[in-house]
Scaffold this motif. Structure first.
Motif, PDB file in Angstrom:
ATOM      1  N   TYR A  68      99.828 105.050   7.607  1.00 17.95           N
ATOM      2  CA  TYR A  68     100.777 105.516   6.595  1.00 17.95           C
ATOM      3  C   TYR A  68     100.253 105.252   5.176  1.00 17.95           C
ATOM      4  CZ  TYR A  68     104.513 106.992   9.700  1.00 17.95           C
ATOM      5  OH  TYR A  68     105.259 107.683  10.623  1.00 17.95           O
ATOM      6  N   SER A  71      97.959 108.013   4.574  1.00 20.96           N
ATOM      7  CA  SER A  71      98.746 109.227   4.345  1.00 20.96           C
ATOM      8  C   SER A  71      99.232 109.292   2.906  1.00 20.96           C
ATOM      9  CB  SER A  71      99.943 109.270   5.298  1.00 20.96           C
ATOM     10  OG  SER A  71      99.526 109.386   6.640  1.00 20.96           O
ATOM     11  N   SER A  84     104.086 112.094   0.210  1.00 18.94           N
ATOM     12  CA  SER A  84     103.312 110.893  -0.090  1.00 18.94           C
ATOM     13  C   SER A  84     104.228 109.702  -0.306  1.00 18.94           C
ATOM     14  CB  SER A  84     102.444 111.130  -1.334  1.00 18.94           C
ATOM     15  OG  SER A  84     101.813 109.942  -1.749  1.00 18.94           O
ATOM     16  N   SER A  87     105.654 108.431   2.859  1.00 20.35           N
ATOM     17  CA  SER A  87     104.697 107.613   3.615  1.00 20.35           C
ATOM     18  C   SER A  87     104.740 106.166   3.153  1.00 20.35           C
ATOM     19  CB  SER A  87     103.286 108.171   3.465  1.00 20.35           C
ATOM     20  OG  SER A  87     103.149 109.400   4.133  1.00 20.35           O
ATOM     21  N   THR A  91     105.678 102.840   5.268  1.00 19.71           N
ATOM     22  CA  THR A  91     104.776 101.699   5.258  1.00 19.71           C
ATOM     23  C   THR A  91     105.541 100.400   5.035  1.00 19.71           C
ATOM     24  OG1 THR A  91     103.029 103.089   4.324  1.00 19.71           O
ATOM     25  CG2 THR A  91     102.694 100.733   4.205  1.00 19.71           C
TER      26      THR A  91
END
Length: 261
Positions: A68, A71, A84, A87, A91
């Protein structure tokens, strides 16, 4: 990761420094994944503390955590800002989950033994973020109230739960993820008072400021992830120490530029 754009901060003051910071955080993430994966899979340092199922769980969650992170950077390089940001939100959730799985043996056992795949009929409420946060807080409180705190225990769960900076950023990221606040989202797509209809051309300073903030958050979370591995067992390593020191020194400069002037 071949296509990482480190020119994201071209419209901001201190852009040269921010590009260096952005690149170093990304490179540190790649290094940290390889080093921790080696510790977990090859060097068998932790086998004296945990069984194979436990370690397999740590390996998988660690891999998800870093995928992630990758990503976040890759999607940002393609100007897909909202995915984004999402992600980064995920995370943070995996970071908390990883920490609780390591610290709480009962929770880890439940997590490993969960065979529920009937997602249409049964929700895994035990593993929701709200429950993870609550349990981390309980662990912290119980330790602080105990007569003797083991020297190996690092008391910092509250740094990642409710009312923390992590929690505030997670709440903001949730607004992007669920489109909860149009006043937050509108400026992302507006440049020079013109509405931008292309999803591949989001270059507003407003967007860059959020990328800047989230890269800073990513930096701090990566540094904190070392403490997650430290909860498993020793991670002393000269090269890791040197890489961590390099990032900390860069972050000191970041603080000097953006918080002390």
């Amino acid at each position: 990761m071949s296509r990482i754009d480190t020119s994201n901060f071209k419209d901001l003051n201190e852009s040269e420094f921010l590009n260096e910071f952005y690149k170093l955080v990304y490179e540190f993430a790649g290094y940290l994944y390889k080093r921790f994966n080696s510790l977990l899979t090859e060097e068998k340092i932790y086998s004296q503390f945990f069984d194979n199922n436990d370690i397999s769980c740590f390996i998988i969650l660690n891999k998800l955590f870093f995928q992630y992170i990758y990503s976040f950077f890759i999607l940002n390089s393609y100007e897909l800002s909202i995915p984004s940001f999402n992600s980064f939100r995920t995370t943070m959730e995996i970071f908390r989950l990883f920490r609780l799985v390591v610290l709480d043996e009962d929770f880890r056992k439940d997590y490993l033994q969960n065979k529920n795949i009937e997602f249409r009929t049964v929700r895994d409420n035990r593993f929701m973020q709200s429950k993870i946060i609550k349990k981390l807080d309980e662990l912290e409180t119980d330790l602080r109230n105990s007569d003797t705190i083991p020297l190996s225990i690092n008391l910092q769960n509250h740094n990642y739960t409710k009312n923390s900076t992590y929690s505030e950023i997670h709440s903001e990221l949730s607004k992007w993820s669920h489109a909860l606040n149009v006043n937050l989202i509108f400026p992302m797509f507006i440049n020079d008072d013109k509405i931008n209809l292309k999803i591949t051309d989001e270059n507003s300073i407003y967007k860059e400021l959020y990328v800047k903030k989230y890269v800073e958050g990513m930096c701090l979370m990566l540094l904190d992830h070392s403490s997650n591995l430290g909860c498993i067992g020793p991670i002393l390593d000269d090269d890791l120490y040197a890489k961590t020191t390099e990032l900390l020194e860069m972050y000191d400069k970041y603080v000097e530029i953006f918080y002390k002037n």
